[in-house]
Design a protein around this motif. Structure first.
Motif, PDB file in Angstrom:
ATOM      1  N   ASN A   4       0.863  -1.185   0.000  1.00 49.46           N
ATOM      2  CA  ASN A   4       0.000   0.000   0.000  1.00 49.46           C
ATOM      3  C   ASN A   4       0.893   1.225   0.000  1.00 49.46           C
ATOM      4  N   LEU A   5       0.721   2.102  -0.981  1.00 51.14           N
ATOM      5  CA  LEU A   5       1.452   3.363  -0.985  1.00 51.14           C
ATOM      6  C   LEU A   5       0.833   4.273   0.065  1.00 51.14           C
ATOM      7  N   ILE A   6       1.645   4.708   1.023  1.00 50.12           N
ATOM      8  CA  ILE A   6       1.168   5.609   2.070  1.00 50.12           C
ATOM      9  C   ILE A   6       1.307   7.054   1.586  1.00 50.12           C
ATOM     10  N   PHE A   7       2.504   7.453   1.155  1.00 50.72           N
ATOM     11  CA  PHE A   7       2.711   8.767   0.552  1.00 50.72           C
ATOM     12  C   PHE A   7       4.078   8.814  -0.122  1.00 50.72           C
ATOM     13  N   LYS A   8       4.272   9.851  -0.958  1.00 54.88           N
ATOM     14  CA  LYS A   8       5.560  10.126  -1.597  1.00 54.88           C
ATOM     15  C   LYS A   8       5.949  11.562  -1.291  1.00 54.88           C
ATOM     16  N   LYS A   9       7.248  11.791  -1.170  1.00 52.84           N
ATOM     17  CA  LYS A   9       7.767  13.133  -0.901  1.00 52.84           C
ATOM     18  C   LYS A   9       8.917  13.416  -1.862  1.00 52.84           C
ATOM     19  N   SER A  10       8.821  14.496  -2.622  1.00 56.32           N
ATOM     20  CA  SER A  10       9.875  14.863  -3.570  1.00 56.32           C
ATOM     21  C   SER A  10      11.136  15.271  -2.825  1.00 56.32           C
ATOM     22  N   THR A  11      12.277  14.840  -3.343  1.00 58.06           N
ATOM     23  CA  THR A  11      13.561  15.183  -2.730  1.00 58.06           C
ATOM     24  C   THR A  11      14.452  15.970  -3.677  1.00 58.06           C
ATOM     25  N   VAL A  12      14.316  15.772  -4.983  1.00 59.53           N
ATOM     26  CA  VAL A  12      15.111  16.488  -5.989  1.00 59.53           C
ATOM     27  C   VAL A  12      14.172  16.919  -7.108  1.00 59.53           C
ATOM     28  N   TRP A  13      14.126  18.216  -7.367  1.00 53.76           N
ATOM     29  CA  TRP A  13      13.268  18.747  -8.417  1.00 53.76           C
ATOM     30  C   TRP A  13      13.921  18.542  -9.774  1.00 53.76           C
ATOM     31  N   LYS A  14      13.133  18.072 -10.741  1.00 56.75           N
ATOM     32  CA  LYS A  14      13.602  17.873 -12.120  1.00 56.75           C
ATOM     33  C   LYS A  14      12.699  18.689 -13.039  1.00 56.75           C
ATOM     34  N   PHE A  15      13.309  19.353 -14.004  1.00 60.40           N
ATOM     35  CA  PHE A  15      12.564  20.166 -14.950  1.00 60.40           C
ATOM     36  C   PHE A  15      11.990  19.282 -16.054  1.00 60.40           C
ATOM     37  N   LEU A  16      10.683  19.317 -16.284  1.00 54.27           N
ATOM     38  CA  LEU A  16       9.967  18.608 -17.337  1.00 54.27           C
ATOM     39  C   LEU A  16       9.909  17.090 -17.196  1.00 54.27           C
ATOM     40  N   THR A  17      10.503  16.529 -16.174  1.00 58.28           N
ATOM     41  CA  THR A  17      10.415  15.084 -15.936  1.00 58.28           C
ATOM     42  C   THR A  17      10.075  14.873 -14.467  1.00 58.28           C
ATOM     43  N   PRO A  18       9.679  13.656 -14.088  1.00 56.97           N
ATOM     44  CA  PRO A  18       9.330  13.425 -12.676  1.00 56.97           C
ATOM     45  C   PRO A  18      10.502  13.694 -11.731  1.00 56.97           C
ATOM     46  N   ASP A  19      10.172  14.171 -10.528  1.00 60.04           N
ATOM     47  CA  ASP A  19      11.165  14.426  -9.493  1.00 60.04           C
ATOM     48  C   ASP A  19      11.655  13.112  -8.882  1.00 60.04           C
ATOM     49  N   ASP A  20      12.847  13.136  -8.268  1.00 62.27           N
ATOM     50  CA  ASP A  20      13.270  12.037  -7.402  1.00 62.27           C
ATOM     51  C   ASP A  20      12.398  12.119  -6.153  1.00 62.27           C
ATOM     52  N   LYS A  21      12.014  10.953  -5.612  1.00 64.41           N
ATOM     53  CA  LYS A  21      11.098  10.934  -4.479  1.00 64.41           C
ATOM     54  C   LYS A  21      11.510   9.881  -3.461  1.00 64.41           C
ATOM     55  N   LEU A  22      11.003  10.041  -2.258  1.00 61.88           N
ATOM     56  CA  LEU A  22      10.990   8.981  -1.267  1.00 61.88           C
ATOM     57  C   LEU A  22       9.552   8.493  -1.191  1.00 61.88           C
ATOM     58  N   ALA A  23       9.362   7.179  -1.263  1.00 60.88           N
ATOM     59  CA  ALA A  23       8.022   6.597  -1.214  1.00 60.88           C
ATOM     60  C   ALA A  23       7.919   5.697   0.008  1.00 60.88           C
ATOM     61  N   VAL A  24       6.836   5.862   0.770  1.00 61.24           N
ATOM     62  CA  VAL A  24       6.590   5.062   1.971  1.00 61.24           C
ATOM     63  C   VAL A  24       5.460   4.086   1.659  1.00 61.24           C
ATOM     64  N   TYR A  25       5.729   2.791   1.891  1.00 68.93           N
ATOM     65  CA  TYR A  25       4.757   1.731   1.618  1.00 68.93           C
ATOM     66  C   TYR A  25       4.478   0.937   2.874  1.00 68.93           C
ATOM     67  N   GLY A  26       3.318   0.308   2.939  1.00 70.99           N
ATOM     68  CA  GLY A  26       2.957  -0.575   4.052  1.00 70.99           C
ATOM     69  C   GLY A  26       2.556  -1.941   3.525  1.00 70.99           C
ATOM     70  N   ILE A  27       2.957  -2.991   4.260  1.00 74.37           N
ATOM     71  CA  ILE A  27       2.546  -4.362   3.931  1.00 74.37           C
ATOM     72  C   ILE A  27       2.194  -5.086   5.227  1.00 74.37           C
ATOM     73  N   ASP A  28       1.363  -6.103   5.103  1.00 73.37           N
ATOM     74  CA  ASP A  28       1.057  -6.986   6.221  1.00 73.37           C
ATOM     75  C   ASP A  28       1.853  -8.265   6.035  1.00 73.37           C
ATOM     76  N   ASP A  29       2.322  -8.836   7.140  1.00 78.21           N
ATOM     77  CA  ASP A  29       3.029 -10.108   7.058  1.00 78.21           C
ATOM     78  C   ASP A  29       2.019 -11.169   6.605  1.00 78.21           C
ATOM     79  N   PRO A  30       2.314 -11.904   5.520  1.00 76.67           N
ATOM     80  CA  PRO A  30       1.344 -12.872   5.006  1.00 76.67           C
ATOM     81  C   PRO A  30       1.182 -14.115   5.875  1.00 76.67           C
TER      82      PRO A  30
END
Length: 185
Positions: free
Chosen positions: A42-68
């Protein structure tokens, strides 16, 4: 090169077919080696860390999982995601800097027995041969579940890793505490 020494059209086609088969196998093997209990994080949120012109920024993405296998345990991990043109096209090799935190989020119960180092979650981190894995173990002396995240490559792994522990505690009302050692194979 004389005509007699030149490879025939049939042998060139056979070489192309072999190359295509190897490429297909290289793409298929990681897909088949994924654990049967694979889940989408599950994607919890993303936070941009490096701005890029005309292309997607570098990001940190936080995810959650349940132990199966262990009900009542959830893990959250943060991964860097490359932006820029390579990130936009999906061919950027992601770095191995991954952090991990696992917690008890409810009463713990075990669906089945498990082995030390069993894979909880696996995800590809590049177009070829690099993947991130979260594995589980049990510290039998302390009755603690231990989770480790690391990345590996076909040729060599990464020393970058993160560990998180979940002590098995009673949940609301003082129920009996299970021993993770009882569920090891």
């Amino acid at each position: 090169m004389t005509v007699a020494n030149r490879p025939s059209r049939v042998s060139r086609l056979a070489n192309h077919a072999r190359c295509a088969a190897l490429l297909f196998a290289a793409l298929l093997v990681p897909a088949l080696s994924a654990p049967a209990m694979a889940q989408e994080p599950n994607l919890i949120f993303k936070k941009s860390t490096v701005w890029k012109f005309l292309t997607p920024d570098d990001k940190l993405a936080v995810y959650g999982i349940d132990d199966p296998v262990v009900d009542g345990v959830a893990c959250h991990y943060t991964t860097p995601e490359k932006g820029g043109l390579k990130g936009m096209v999906g061919v950027a090799e992601e770095v191995s800097d991954i952090s991990l935190a696992c917690r008890q989020v409810g009463p713990i119960s075990f669906k089945s027995k498990f082995e030390q180092g069993d894979v909880v979650f696996r995800e590809g981190r590049s177009f070829f041969f690099k993947r991130m894995q979260i594995v589980r173990g049990c510290d039998t002396k302390r009755n603690v579940l231990v989770y480790l995240v690391y990345s590996d490559k076909l040729i060599d792994g990464s020393p970058k890793n993160s560990t998180s522990t979940v002590p098995i505690m009673p949940w609301g009302g003082g129920a009996d505490v299970l021993k993770c050692a009882d569920f090891l194979k």
